[in-house]
Design a protein around this motif. Structure first.
Motif, short mmCIF file in Angstrom:
data_model
loop_
_atom_site.label_atom_id
_atom_site.label_comp_id
_atom_site.label_asym_id
_atom_site.label_seq_id
_atom_site.Cartn_x
_atom_site.Cartn_y
_atom_site.Cartn_z
N THR A 1 -4.07 -1.98 -8.12
CA THR A 1 -3.08 -2.57 -7.22
C THR A 1 -2.84 -1.70 -5.99
N SER A 2 -3.32 -0.44 -6.05
CA SER A 2 -3.03 0.47 -4.97
C SER A 2 -4.05 1.60 -4.89
N ILE A 3 -4.48 1.88 -3.68
CA ILE A 3 -5.31 3.05 -3.41
C ILE A 3 -4.51 3.91 -2.43
N LYS B 1 -4.20 -6.79 -6.07
CA LYS B 1 -3.11 -7.20 -5.17
C LYS B 1 -3.20 -8.71 -4.99
N SER B 2 -2.05 -9.33 -4.93
CA SER B 2 -2.06 -10.79 -4.79
C SER B 2 -1.26 -11.22 -3.57
N GLY B 3 -1.35 -12.50 -3.27
CA GLY B 3 -0.63 -13.05 -2.13
C GLY B 3 -1.50 -13.07 -0.89
N SER B 4 -0.84 -13.08 0.26
CA SER B 4 -1.57 -13.12 1.53
C SER B 4 -1.62 -11.73 2.15
N LEU C 1 -5.75 -13.00 -4.18
CA LEU C 1 -5.55 -13.07 -2.74
C LEU C 1 -5.58 -14.54 -2.32
N THR C 2 -4.51 -15.00 -1.69
CA THR C 2 -4.43 -16.42 -1.33
C THR C 2 -4.87 -16.71 0.10
#
Length: 176
Positions: free
Chosen positions: A102-104, A135-138, A159-160
Motif C-alpha cells: 500500500t506504500s513505498i 492502493k485503491s481509488g483514483s 485503482l478505479t
C-alpha cells in the motif's frame, strides 16, 4: 540460485560476510516469511526474492545502493517497503506484482528517489517508477511527471481511474 525453489524455507539470517544477494538466490521460496539482511549487503540483485509470496516485510539496510530488476517481483505478502537514502539504483519491475503493498516510502535524504503519498518516483518527480498495487481509488499523477515507468501500474486492481497530465510524454511498456 542458492535457495531457488526452497518452498519449505521459512526464515533466513544472512551473515555479515555477505555483500551481495545475487539474482534468483531466494527465487520461488514461497514459505519464506522473514529475512534479515545485514548492513554488509550493498546489492540486492535482480530476481533475488522473486515470487517469495510469504514474505511480509523486508528491511533494506542503509548499506544497499542497488536493487535489481524484479528483485521483489511477485512478493504478494509485502505490505510496505522503505527505501533508504543509500539506494542509487532501482531496476525495472523491482516491486511489480507485490499486490499487498500500500506504500513505498523513500528516505527524504535519498538523492535519486522520492515518494509522495506512498508512490515511488525519481528524485525530481519527473518519472513515476511504481504505484503500490494495493492502493485503491483514483489517482492524479503530479504535473511534474513526464514519464511513467515500465509496469508502474501493473496489478493495481483497486485503482478505479488515473488522471494523466499533459506533461507526460512517455509511458513505459506494460505500464497498465
Amino acid at each position: 540460485n542458492a535457495f531457488y525453489g526452497c518452498t519449505s524455507l521459512t526464515s533466513v539470517t544472512i551473515p555479515t560476510s555477505v555483500t551481495s544477494i545475487i539474482g534468483s538466490t531466494f527465487h520461488g521460496c514461497t514459505g519464506l516469511t522473514s529475512v534479515t539482511i545485514p548492513s554488509s549487503v550493498t546489492l540486492i540483485d535482480g530476481y533475488a526474492f522473486y515470487g517469495c509470496t510469504g514474505l511480509t516485510s523486508v528491511t533494506i539496510p542503509s548499506s544497499v545502493d542497488s536493487i535489481g530488476n524484479s528483485a521483489f517481483y511477485g512478493c504478494t505478502g509485502l505490505t510496505s517497503v522503505t527505501i533508504p537514502s543509500s539506494v542509487t539504483s532501482i531496476g525495472d519491475m523491482a516491486f511489480t506484482g507485490c499486490t499487498s503493498i500500500t506504500s513505498i516510502i523513500v528516505n527524504a535524504s535519498n538523492t535519486n528517489y522520492s515518494s509522495q503519498d506512498g508512490v515511488l518516483f525519481n528524485k525530481d518527480k519527473t518519472k513515476l517508477v511504481c504505484y503500490p498495487a494495493a492502493k485503491s481509488g483514483s489517482y492524479t499523477i503530479p504535473s511534474s511527471v513526464t514519464s511513467i515507468g515500465w509496469y508502474a501500474f501493473k496489478y493495481c486492481t483497486g485503482l478505479t481511474s488515473v488522471t494523466i497530465p499533459s506533461s507526460v510524454t512517455s509511458i513505459g511498456a506494460h505500464a497498465f
